[in-house]
Write a protein that holds these residues in place. Structure first.
Motif, mmCIF file in Angstrom:
data_model
loop_
_atom_site.group_PDB
_atom_site.id
_atom_site.type_symbol
_atom_site.label_atom_id
_atom_site.label_comp_id
_atom_site.label_asym_id
_atom_site.label_seq_id
_atom_site.Cartn_x
_atom_site.Cartn_y
_atom_site.Cartn_z
ATOM 1 N N ASN A 44 -0.831 -25.452 25.150
ATOM 2 C CA ASN A 44 -1.207 -25.785 26.150
ATOM 3 C C ASN A 44 -2.805 -26.142 26.378
ATOM 4 O OD1 ASN A 44 -3.231 -23.809 28.216
ATOM 5 N ND2 ASN A 44 -2.110 -24.733 29.120
ATOM 6 N N SER A 66 -7.030 -33.269 28.413
ATOM 7 C CA SER A 66 -6.837 -31.621 27.807
ATOM 8 C C SER A 66 -6.726 -31.469 29.360
ATOM 9 C CB SER A 66 -7.829 -30.369 27.470
ATOM 10 O OG SER A 66 -8.244 -31.304 26.351
ATOM 11 N N VAL A 67 -7.207 -31.522 31.037
ATOM 12 C CA VAL A 67 -6.858 -31.393 31.733
ATOM 13 C C VAL A 67 -5.272 -32.065 32.160
ATOM 14 C CG1 VAL A 67 -7.449 -30.995 34.690
ATOM 15 C CG2 VAL A 67 -8.991 -31.195 32.455
ATOM 16 N N ARG A 70 -2.724 -29.429 30.455
ATOM 17 C CA ARG A 70 -1.928 -28.265 30.706
ATOM 18 C C ARG A 70 -1.577 -28.247 32.709
ATOM 19 N NH1 ARG A 70 -8.248 -26.469 29.499
ATOM 20 N NH2 ARG A 70 -8.473 -27.036 27.475
ATOM 21 N N ARG A 71 -1.878 -29.805 33.311
ATOM 22 C CA ARG A 71 -1.270 -29.352 34.507
ATOM 23 C C ARG A 71 -0.220 -29.843 34.116
ATOM 24 N NH1 ARG A 71 -5.662 -33.135 38.575
ATOM 25 N NH2 ARG A 71 -6.862 -31.190 38.044
ATOM 26 N N TYR A 75 0.488 -22.490 31.175
ATOM 27 C CA TYR A 75 0.459 -21.399 30.215
ATOM 28 C C TYR A 75 0.229 -19.853 31.739
ATOM 29 C CZ TYR A 75 -1.673 -18.036 27.290
ATOM 30 O OH TYR A 75 -1.678 -16.779 27.034
ATOM 31 N N LEU A 76 0.680 -19.477 31.887
ATOM 32 C CA LEU A 76 0.932 -17.673 31.909
ATOM 33 C C LEU A 76 0.474 -16.645 31.046
ATOM 34 C CD1 LEU A 76 0.779 -16.295 34.841
ATOM 35 C CD2 LEU A 76 3.335 -15.627 34.161
ATOM 36 N N GLY A 94 -4.078 -23.032 42.852
ATOM 37 C CA GLY A 94 -3.638 -22.952 41.385
ATOM 38 C C GLY A 94 -3.601 -25.118 42.035
ATOM 39 N N PHE A 97 -6.764 -26.006 42.198
ATOM 40 C CA PHE A 97 -6.881 -27.027 41.486
ATOM 41 C C PHE A 97 -7.352 -28.573 40.615
ATOM 42 C CE2 PHE A 97 -8.118 -22.121 39.898
ATOM 43 C CZ PHE A 97 -9.215 -22.409 39.747
ATOM 44 N N GLN A 98 -5.663 -28.035 41.479
ATOM 45 C CA GLN A 98 -4.872 -29.971 40.825
ATOM 46 C C GLN A 98 -5.305 -30.927 41.785
ATOM 47 O OE1 GLN A 98 -1.649 -29.540 39.078
ATOM 48 N NE2 GLN A 98 -1.725 -28.046 37.884
ATOM 49 N N GLN A 99 -6.046 -31.128 43.124
ATOM 50 C CA GLN A 99 -6.203 -31.568 43.580
ATOM 51 C C GLN A 99 -4.882 -32.172 44.763
ATOM 52 O OE1 GLN A 99 -8.763 -33.186 41.169
ATOM 53 N NE2 GLN A 99 -9.950 -30.943 41.793
ATOM 54 N N ARG A 140 2.786 -18.047 41.359
ATOM 55 C CA ARG A 140 2.088 -19.009 41.473
ATOM 56 C C ARG A 140 2.336 -20.511 40.146
ATOM 57 N NH1 ARG A 140 -4.139 -16.398 40.636
ATOM 58 N NH2 ARG A 140 -3.210 -16.517 38.498
ATOM 59 N N VAL A 141 2.586 -20.233 39.435
ATOM 60 C CA VAL A 141 2.544 -21.282 38.279
ATOM 61 C C VAL A 141 4.053 -21.901 38.408
ATOM 62 C CG1 VAL A 141 1.520 -20.052 36.414
ATOM 63 C CG2 VAL A 141 3.649 -19.186 36.508
ATOM 64 N N LEU A 144 4.026 -24.536 40.876
ATOM 65 C CA LEU A 144 2.881 -26.208 40.273
ATOM 66 C C LEU A 144 3.790 -27.179 39.833
ATOM 67 C CD1 LEU A 144 0.412 -23.822 38.115
ATOM 68 C CD2 LEU A 144 -0.329 -25.185 40.234
#
Lengths: 210, 262
Positions: A44, A66-67, A70-71, A75-76, A94, A97-99, A140-141, A144
């Motif tokens: 991740n 990296s960002v 991760r999107r 990772y949980l 989440g 955070f990812q707009q 939550r994940v 995404l």
């Protein structure tokens, strides 16, 4: 999708060779504290290898933002953190955070039903038990809609029956939505039942490939 | 106001030291082991103020732009080193660099605006205005940044899990630190804001009191006090904002990973 060859992270983990293909379910088994979570964090890019290179879709992870990574590769954590607020706040954070746009309540309730969490979205997370928090974090994940899911013992706080149901749910979701799943589990039976591939890590060293 | 000032003689000032003797008596009587600190504090205050009094007289009587600038930079240097000393080994080299850049940048911007736009000092390097106002703005900015660092260090420790979770969910380091940065900014500016709330009712500010004692009309003194207070607010807010803008980044590496985690 992922190619890991001769990768090390400090003295914690040494991996000889792990391959994860798109759409596969890969299970990682081994004793606790053996380096399994570190492996997921490396995938991740929450951690970077101290030796060796990990490739993702043919490109070195070191060269990937990296960002953005991760999107795509979510990772949980085994003990996920809950942010102060309601269940809705925690589910939507989440996306925020990812707009990305908020999901509506119907989507959120459907998702909670999928992880067998029968609670009000307005409820404060501080009233949830450990197992319920883990289910909420899973929802939550899943919201995404990532390409790859890295799940670290996603059912460790549940009883045996709930644990089996939870893993069935995750596997079903992965197959139906055509996702790739790398899952750490303490249960070899579960790993062999669901995994297209199973890797074992003992004391920070990759043991064998089955 | 006729501008008459009661000049204090050395003997008159000496009478003031009776309070030190009074405090020493209490400390001894109650066996509170603070006598030596009090004596050192009294001696240091006296010698430092006498020295600065003579130095300021010399600078004000012989105004020169380089001399004024030198004093300003010495003040800024002391402020930066005071922050470093306060946190000792807690500060990384990268955060020290941020302090060394943002404390002077924020203070000097606010100072320049206050001196050249608000007061319009003539000549521009006039030490009579430049030096005391620099002291007030730099001193308060130093306190603001100190509070900001304190909050930042504490929150990146006790809210580490929340930051890591946010990163896992795809947050940028900026978004993952958003709450911490806001809290640090709030902590930094609140003492100044509270000061403004109580000013004129709960207490009379030192600068204004000093001006009134030296014969300035209270209406003039309050105009200066309001201006200086706004300058201080600007200096504290700007220095702290700049510090936090760059400071939170020092907690992450180039791979957007929390340094304490890797």
């Amino acid at each position: 999708m992922f190619e890991i060859k001769d990768v090390e992270y400090k003295d914690v983990l040494r991996v000889k060779n792990i391959d994860v293909a798109s759409g596969e379910i890969v299970c990682i088994v081994g004793e606790s504290g053996g380096g399994k979570s570190t492996l997921l964090r490396l995938l991740n890019k929450s951690l970077s290898p101290t030796k060796g290179t990990i490739h993702y879709n043919g490109k070195s992870l070191a060269e990937i933002d990296s960002v953005a990574h991760r999107r795509e590769v979510v990772y949980l954590n085994q003990k996920p953190h809950m942010f102060p607020g309601s269940l809705r706040d925690n589910l939507l954070i989440g996306l925020r955070f990812q707009q990305r746009e908020d999901a509506d309540d119907k989507t959120l309730y459907d998702l909670m039903k999928r992880v067998r969490l029968n609670k009000s979205l307005d409820m404060d997370v501080k009233h949830l038990s450990g197992g319920e928090r883990q289910r909420l974090a899973l929802a939550r994940v899943l919201l995404l809609d990532a390409a790859v899911y890295l799940l670290d013992e996603p059912s460790s706080s549940l009883d045996d029956v709930s644990e089996d149901l939870m893993i069935e749910t995750i596997v079903e979701f992965t197959k139906k939505e055509n996702k790739t799943l790398v899952m750490v589990t303490h249960s070899k039976d579960q790993a062999h039942k669901h995994g297209d591939k199973v890797y074992e890590i003992q004391n920070g060293r990759q043991k064998e490939v089955s | 106001m006729d501008g008459n000032v009661i000049e204090l003689t050395y003997w008159q000032v000496l009478f003031g030291y009776i309070f030190v003797l009074f405090v020493l008596y209490i400390l001894r009587r109650r066996a509170i082991k603070r006598e030596s600190v009090l004596i050192i504090a009294t001696l240091r205050m006296t010698f430092q103020l006498v020295a600065v009094g003579y130095a300021l007289t010399l600078i004000i009587e012989n105004p020169h732009p380089l001399l004024t600038l030198a004093v300003v930079f010495v003040m800024l240097g002391f402020a930066v080193f005071t922050v470093f000393r306060k946190f000792k080994k807690e500060l990384t080299l990268s955060i020290k660099k941020v302090v060394a850049f943002t404390l002077p940048a924020g203070s000097l911007t606010s100072l320049a605006y206050f001196l050249f736009v608000v007061i319009r000092v003539e000549p521009y390097y006039n030490p009579q205005y430049f030096i005391p106002i620099t002291g007030m703005i730099v001193g308060n900015s130093m306190t603001g940044i100190t509070l900001g660092i304190h909050t930042l260090l504490n929150r990146f420790t006790d809210q580490k899990e929340a930051v890591i979770e946010a990163l896992h969910l795809g947050a940028t380091p900026k978004d993952a630190s958003h709450g911490i940065v806001n809290e640090a900014f709030d902590a930094a500016i609140m003492p100044t804001v509270n000061n403004m709330l109580g000013m004129g009712i709960i207490f009379l500010p030192g600068m204004m009191t000093g001006q009134i004692l030296s014969g300035v009309a209270p209406t003039t003194a309050i105009m200066y006090q309001i201006g200086v207070m706004l300058g201080i607010l600007g200096g504290v807010a700007l220095s702290t904002y700049l510090f936090l803008l760059f400071g939170y980044r020092t907690f992450f590496n180039k791979d957007a990973q929390l340094k304490t985690m890797v």
